[in-house]
Scaffold this motif. Structure first.
Motif, PDB file in Angstrom:
ATOM      1  N   GLU A   1      47.111  34.115  40.739  1.00 47.73           N
ATOM      2  CA  GLU A   1      48.020  35.042  40.080  1.00 47.73           C
ATOM      3  C   GLU A   1      47.551  36.490  40.037  1.00 47.73           C
ATOM      4  OE1 GLU A   1      50.961  34.423  38.680  1.00 47.73           O
ATOM      5  OE2 GLU A   1      50.783  32.241  39.462  1.00 47.73           O
ATOM      6  N   GLU A   2      48.516  37.327  39.685  1.00 49.62           N
ATOM      7  CA  GLU A   2      48.021  38.872  39.786  1.00 49.62           C
ATOM      8  C   GLU A   2      46.991  39.147  39.278  1.00 49.62           C
ATOM      9  OE1 GLU A   2      50.863  42.752  39.808  1.00 49.62           O
ATOM     10  OE2 GLU A   2      50.934  41.655  37.832  1.00 49.62           O
ATOM     11  N   LEU A   3      46.612  38.724  38.052  1.00 49.91           N
ATOM     12  CA  LEU A   3      45.571  39.443  37.320  1.00 49.91           C
ATOM     13  C   LEU A   3      44.510  38.340  37.017  1.00 49.91           C
ATOM     14  CD1 LEU A   3      47.417  41.328  34.452  1.00 49.91           C
ATOM     15  CD2 LEU A   3      46.209  42.301  36.691  1.00 49.91           C
ATOM     16  N   GLU A   4      44.639  37.127  37.794  1.00 47.65           N
ATOM     17  CA  GLU A   4      43.600  36.058  37.432  1.00 47.65           C
ATOM     18  C   GLU A   4      42.144  36.306  38.181  1.00 47.65           C
ATOM     19  OE1 GLU A   4      43.285  31.183  38.396  1.00 47.65           O
ATOM     20  OE2 GLU A   4      45.239  32.316  38.852  1.00 47.65           O
ATOM     21  N   GLY A   5      41.266  35.901  37.332  1.00 49.28           N
ATOM     22  CA  GLY A   5      40.102  36.276  37.951  1.00 49.28           C
ATOM     23  C   GLY A   5      39.467  37.556  37.719  1.00 49.28           C
ATOM     24  N   LEU A   6      40.284  38.320  37.291  1.00 49.81           N
ATOM     25  CA  LEU A   6      39.711  39.867  37.129  1.00 49.81           C
ATOM     26  C   LEU A   6      38.823  39.792  35.724  1.00 49.81           C
ATOM     27  CD1 LEU A   6      42.739  42.010  38.257  1.00 49.81           C
ATOM     28  CD2 LEU A   6      40.641  41.314  39.629  1.00 49.81           C
ATOM     29  N   SER A   7      37.876  40.701  35.523  1.00 46.65           N
ATOM     30  CA  SER A   7      37.368  41.064  34.332  1.00 46.65           C
ATOM     31  C   SER A   7      38.270  41.545  33.235  1.00 46.65           C
ATOM     32  CB  SER A   7      36.217  41.878  34.466  1.00 46.65           C
ATOM     33  OG  SER A   7      36.488  43.172  35.018  1.00 46.65           O
ATOM     34  N   SER A   8      38.026  41.377  31.968  1.00 44.78           N
ATOM     35  CA  SER A   8      38.994  41.759  30.699  1.00 44.78           C
ATOM     36  C   SER A   8      39.095  43.321  30.772  1.00 44.78           C
ATOM     37  CB  SER A   8      38.617  41.186  29.513  1.00 44.78           C
ATOM     38  OG  SER A   8      37.157  41.734  29.362  1.00 44.78           O
ATOM     39  N   HIS A   9      38.108  43.894  31.018  1.00 41.58           N
ATOM     40  CA  HIS A   9      38.302  45.381  31.036  1.00 41.58           C
ATOM     41  C   HIS A   9      39.215  46.099  32.152  1.00 41.58           C
ATOM     42  CE1 HIS A   9      34.962  45.409  33.830  1.00 41.58           C
ATOM     43  NE2 HIS A   9      35.285  46.648  34.032  1.00 41.58           N
ATOM     44  N   VAL A  10      38.977  45.324  33.187  1.00 46.02           N
ATOM     45  CA  VAL A  10      39.728  45.749  34.377  1.00 46.02           C
ATOM     46  C   VAL A  10      41.365  45.249  34.133  1.00 46.02           C
ATOM     47  CG1 VAL A  10      40.264  45.400  36.893  1.00 46.02           C
ATOM     48  CG2 VAL A  10      38.015  45.466  36.077  1.00 46.02           C
ATOM     49  N   VAL A  11      41.714  44.225  33.482  1.00 51.88           N
ATOM     50  CA  VAL A  11      42.908  43.532  33.234  1.00 51.88           C
ATOM     51  C   VAL A  11      43.642  44.794  32.189  1.00 51.88           C
ATOM     52  CG1 VAL A  11      44.448  41.848  32.120  1.00 51.88           C
ATOM     53  CG2 VAL A  11      42.418  41.292  33.850  1.00 51.88           C
ATOM     54  N   SER A  12      42.764  45.032  30.983  1.00 50.31           N
ATOM     55  CA  SER A  12      43.158  45.909  29.933  1.00 50.31           C
ATOM     56  C   SER A  12      43.506  47.368  30.731  1.00 50.31           C
ATOM     57  CB  SER A  12      42.337  46.117  28.989  1.00 50.31           C
ATOM     58  OG  SER A  12      42.650  46.994  27.961  1.00 50.31           O
ATOM     59  N   ALA A  13      42.846  47.757  31.495  1.00 41.58           N
ATOM     60  CA  ALA A  13      42.986  49.300  32.030  1.00 41.58           C
ATOM     61  C   ALA A  13      44.140  49.261  33.132  1.00 41.58           C
ATOM     62  CB  ALA A  13      41.592  49.805  32.782  1.00 41.58           C
ATOM     63  N   TYR A  14      44.494  47.788  33.637  1.00 42.98           N
ATOM     64  CA  TYR A  14      45.599  48.004  34.540  1.00 42.98           C
ATOM     65  C   TYR A  14      46.849  47.721  33.897  1.00 42.98           C
ATOM     66  CZ  TYR A  14      48.588  45.943  37.944  1.00 42.98           C
ATOM     67  OH  TYR A  14      49.966  45.655  38.977  1.00 42.98           O
ATOM     68  N   LYS A  15      46.723  47.029  32.975  1.00 42.69           N
ATOM     69  CA  LYS A  15      48.064  47.054  32.143  1.00 42.69           C
ATOM     70  C   LYS A  15      48.327  48.229  31.410  1.00 42.69           C
ATOM     71  CE  LYS A  15      47.882  41.892  30.804  1.00 42.69           C
ATOM     72  NZ  LYS A  15      47.588  40.948  29.902  1.00 42.69           N
ATOM     73  N   LYS A  16      47.241  49.055  31.019  1.00 42.83           N
ATOM     74  CA  LYS A  16      47.712  50.224  30.353  1.00 42.83           C
ATOM     75  C   LYS A  16      48.241  51.318  31.353  1.00 42.83           C
ATOM     76  CE  LYS A  16      45.784  53.924  27.463  1.00 42.83           C
ATOM     77  NZ  LYS A  16      44.401  54.238  26.694  1.00 42.83           N
ATOM     78  N   ALA A  17      47.722  51.181  32.417  1.00 42.33           N
ATOM     79  CA  ALA A  17      48.168  51.952  33.515  1.00 42.33           C
ATOM     80  C   ALA A  17      49.606  51.856  34.053  1.00 42.33           C
ATOM     81  CB  ALA A  17      47.047  52.067  34.672  1.00 42.33           C
ATOM     82  N   LEU A  18      49.696  50.619  33.979  1.00 42.15           N
ATOM     83  CA  LEU A  18      51.102  50.168  34.381  1.00 42.15           C
ATOM     84  C   LEU A  18      52.163  50.722  33.257  1.00 42.15           C
ATOM     85  CD1 LEU A  18      52.585  48.707  36.686  1.00 42.15           C
ATOM     86  CD2 LEU A  18      52.190  46.345  35.361  1.00 42.15           C
TER      87      LEU A  18
END
Length: 844
Positions: free
Chosen positions: A255-272
């Protein structure tokens, strides 16, 4: 976040590289054609091109500021391949205007093609530095980064110094354009490719260096994934693929965000989320083809970014807008204002003003704020002087802008001299004096007789005394102003006020003596005369006061006579005819001369004494009367006007109606400046105003402070009387019901009389209303009101003209004599002399 000490570099719009791909080719060599069949046509083309070059050179010689001619000249030289002449043309244009990103790219590529070596590399590198400082252009930054990687030996060989230099340049590029929503990803990708190339050069044995470089690349991915860029999702896929290649647990097919660290996921969602919020704004900008519409969309976008308050994003969006609209003064003013507020003394602010004044040199406000920015950031005196001199070479829309620049420069020098204990860099008050003098020489012909010129000289004189410590020079400033604007009253008043403020009473008095006889516009001449008298009352001795009064009195009389003559001219023939008709009406209303001749010698002498006294009072022009006496004195002068108004009413209604004083209000203590319209507006809430008659002096034609106001009925009159003691134009009015009969008696004049107990009024010819009615009935033919006025009328019965009925003067008899004409009888009531009166008593 933008670095407060780093200048945001310019950019080009998206798709710029494709739109200009034909012009990005290297400069062609100037060679003769090999095909002999085309030699004639080529010769003709060369002659035509040569003529075009000569024409452009002539145009630029006559007008060096012609931007379009510069552009055409560079293009045609580039086609010709004349490198040296082309280089000179580009330098000449760059010294006057900022070049577009396309022109900088062409210039750098041309120099790269024809030159080589270390010196050539340094020259081209300087060209790129100059280019990225003009406008924000992602394409130009990418060219610059590729050029350094390809032609800089230290970077190409991956030496420590080269790697450090390249990384610093990449970071500058990210700061300048890394937040560009649609094109910023190109710089991020170049940066990652550079770091990955370094990773490859590291040997397998150096595991520590490899791990460190791997972490550097991973951090670049994380940084890019936290920025709302157009290719955000593809960047995420590239990151997952890179992690998979480096033995990470991340599965590319997951899946798109599966396996990524939490801080990367949070930053990516905010940027999106931020990208989705801006996608429609980016779409609107890309769709608009009309410049005005596109600029409006940029302003909407900027307002949106201002609501979030991120300085880096706001700044880069301003840079994008400016790259599209470099000569929009409104955009530059808003951008620099924002930078002043946000970064204040940072280098970025000064550089932005430098660019703004190069793009919009005709905007005086930008130059003023540029000077203030340099002063705020403690710029050198040399830099301030250079900017000031450049501003004076520009062409502004008004001379007020030049004045503002001069005064801004003076303000800065004054603050610097006042604040420093020691004058730095040889700075002295002479610099301020020089600027003032230049401003006066240049602006005086254009700002003559204006408050702006007065304010500048007042400021100048104050500084001459305060900083220059030179009283003579300060007075010289005022004297120079009088030479320029001596016909303006405010110049003299400012000079006098300055002398009084300094405590120089004698000098102020001498100025009054110099200017009181001058003629100023409007009421200025009278004002300066009155001002002198007031000055002597407050500061002078009794002798000084007497001298001032003695001087200004004939001057005021002269001005009053002149104004009266001007008003007479302005009145015109129509007013003269009205005045003549009023005089004729007054003459008809005067009592017969026989009434005076028939008086006794004592009575005649008494009457003459009274008339002489009245004449003297009129000559003085300042009689004092009560409200009732004022109305009585004014009645005779206004009867003609009332009769004229009444006659016009009679003509319109086809009937003769005597004027009704019961519906008239008498107004006293009226301001001398009040007009008929002022009184109408004053009684507007009451309503019913028929006519307004302000009484004027028969010599000066000025208001006497008295007026009659006629109302349509008693109801409106009663409402008007309720406004008694109210204030109009600073005067508390006295409003009474007009009662000329009672007031005439109180003042000792009888223009109206009572007949018996009926109290009937005498008409304009001396008849009572009842007598006039009976006479009309006895006439065989009806007569008009005009014919009745033309007839000779005799007084009958016991009526005596201008003698009150209730009190009979001593010496008058009630005996009647037979009339000398017809069957009519008229009572003889001539006053008796003292001898006749004594004989009458002896007979009895």
């Amino acid at each position: 976040m933008a670095d407060s000490e780093t200048l945001v570099a310019p950019q080009t719009s998206g798709g710029e590289e494709d739109a200009n791909r034909n012009e990005d080719q290297p400069m062609p060599d100037a060679q003769n054609p090999s095909d002999s069949s085309d030699s004639d046509s080529d010769s003709e083309d060369e002659a035509q091109v040569k003529a075009q070059i000569e024409a452009l050179e002539t145009a630029l010689y006559n007008n060096p500021s012609d931007y379009d001619s510069h552009v055409q000249y560079v293009k045609i030289l580039r086609k010709q391949g004349d490198l040296e002449k082309l280089r000179q043309a580009r330098e000449a244009m760059s010294s006057l205007f900022p070049l577009s990103p396309d022109m900088w790219r062409e210039w750098a590529k041309d120099e790269t093609t024809v030159s080589s070596g270390v010196e050539a590399f340094l020259a081209v590198e300087k060209l790129y530095e100059r280019g990225v400082s003009d406008y924000l252009s992602v394409a130009l930054w990418c060219d610059y980064l590729n050029f350094v990687q390809e032609y800089d030996p230290s970077v190409r060989e991956c030496s420590a110094a080269g790697i450090s230099k390249a990384r610093n340049l990449f970071e500058r590029a990210l700061t300048a354009a890394g937040l560009h929503v649609t094109e910023g990803h190109r710089i991020w990708e170049l940066y990652r490719e550079f770091e990955q190339a370094i990773f490859i050069t590291i040997g397998d044995t150096d595991s520590g260096a490899k791990e460190k470089q791997t972490q550097r690349i991973r951090n670049l991915f994380h940084r890019q994934l936290s920025v709302p860029l157009a290719d955000l999702k593809s960047t995420l896929l590239a990151y997952k693929a890179w992690e998979a290649d480096h033995e990470s647990s991340i599965d590319v097919n997951s899946e798109e965000l599966e396996g990524l660290s939490s801080h990367v996921v949070s930053a990516y969602k905010k940027a999106l989320e931020m990208l989705n919020a801006r996608s429609h704004l980016e779409e609107q900008i890309s769709k608009k083809d009309v410049d005005s519409e596109k600029l409006e969309e940029f302003m909407t976008y900027l307002k949106f970014e201002h609501s979030f308050g991120d300085p880096a994003r706001i700044q880069i969006l301003y840079e994008r807008a400016i790259a599209e609209f470099p000569v929009s003064s409104e955009l530059w003013l808003e951008y620099t204002k924002y930078l002043d507020k946000t970064f204040k003394t940072a280098r970025i602010v000064r550089d932005a003003y430098y660019r703004a004044t190069r793009n919009c040199p005709w905007v005086g406000e930008l130059w003023v704020r540029y000077l203030l920015s340099l002063e705020r950031s403690h710029g050198s005196e040399e830099e301030l002087s250079t900017v000031f001199e450049k501003s004076l070479l520009c062409t502004f829309s008004s001379f007020d802008e030049y004045l503002n620049i001069f005064l801004t420069r003076v303000d800065g020098l004054r603050r610097r001299i006042s604040a420093s204990a020691q004058v730095e860099d040889g700075l002295s008050y002479a610099a301020i004096r020089d600027i003032f003098q230049r401003a006066s020489d240049y602006l005086s012909p254009h700002l003559n007789n204006t408050d702006k010129l007065l304010n500048m000289h007042s400021y100048w004189a104050r500084l001459e005394l305060k900083l220059g410590k030179d009283l003579v020079a300060a007075r010289g400033v005022w004297e120079s102003l009088l030479k320029l604007s001596g016909s303006m009253l405010e110049s003299w008043q400012g000079y006098i006020a300055w002398e009084i403020e300094m405590g120089h009473i004698n000098e102020a008095r001498s100025l009054y003596k110099r200017c009181y006889s001058k003629r100023f516009p409007g009421t200025g001449s009278e004002d300066i005369c009155h001002s002198w008298v007031r000055f002597e009352r407050e500061y002078g001795s009794l002798e000084d006061f007497d001298i001032a009064v003695h001087k200004v009195t004939p001057r005021l009389q002269e001005l009053q006579l002149f104004r009266f003559q001007q008003e007479s001219k302005d009145t015109g023939p129509a007013a003269n005819e009205r005045e003549s008709s009023r005089k004729t009406t007054r003459e008809k209303r005067k009592p017969p001369s026989s009434s005076i001749q028939e008086q006794s010698p004592a009575k005649r002498s008494k009457s003459m004494a009274q008339e002489l006294k009245k004449t003297k009072e009129n000559d003085k022009g300042q009689p004092k009367h009560s409200a009732e006496a004022s109305e009585a004195a004014a009645l005779d002068d206004n009867k003609a006007e009332s009769a004229g108004l009444q006659e016009s009413k009679d003509k319109s209604s086809k009937r003769s109606v005597p004027f009704d004083d019961q519906c008239t209000a008498f107004v006293s203590n009226l301001s001398l400046q009040a007009t008929d319209d002022d009184l109408r507006n004053f009684f507007a809430d009451v309503g019913g105003v028929v006519a307004v008659r302000i009484l004027k002096d028969k010599f000066t034609k000025k208001s006497r402070g008295l007026a009659y106001v006629d109302f349509s009925d008693d109801a409106h009159l009663a409402a008007a009387l309720e406004k008694n003691k109210q204030i109009l134009l600073g005067k508390r009015l006295s409003i009474l019901k007009s009662d000329p009969q009672g007031r005439k008696k109180a003042a000792g004049r009888g223009t109206r009389s009572e007949h018996g107990n009926a109290g009937k009024q005498i008409n304009s010819a001396g008849k009572t209303d009842s007598q006039e009615t009976s006479n009309r009935k006895s006439e065989s033919q009806p007569q008009s009101s005009r014919s009745r006025h033309d007839q000779d009328v005799q007084l009958k019965g016991r009526n005596t003209f201008a003698v009150p009925r209730n009190v009979k003067p001593l010496g008058w008899s009630s005996r009647s004599k037979p009339q000398s004409e017809g069957d009519e009888e008229q009572e003889d009531e001539n006053p008796k002399s003292n001898d006749e009166f004594r004989k009458m008593f002896l007979k009895t």
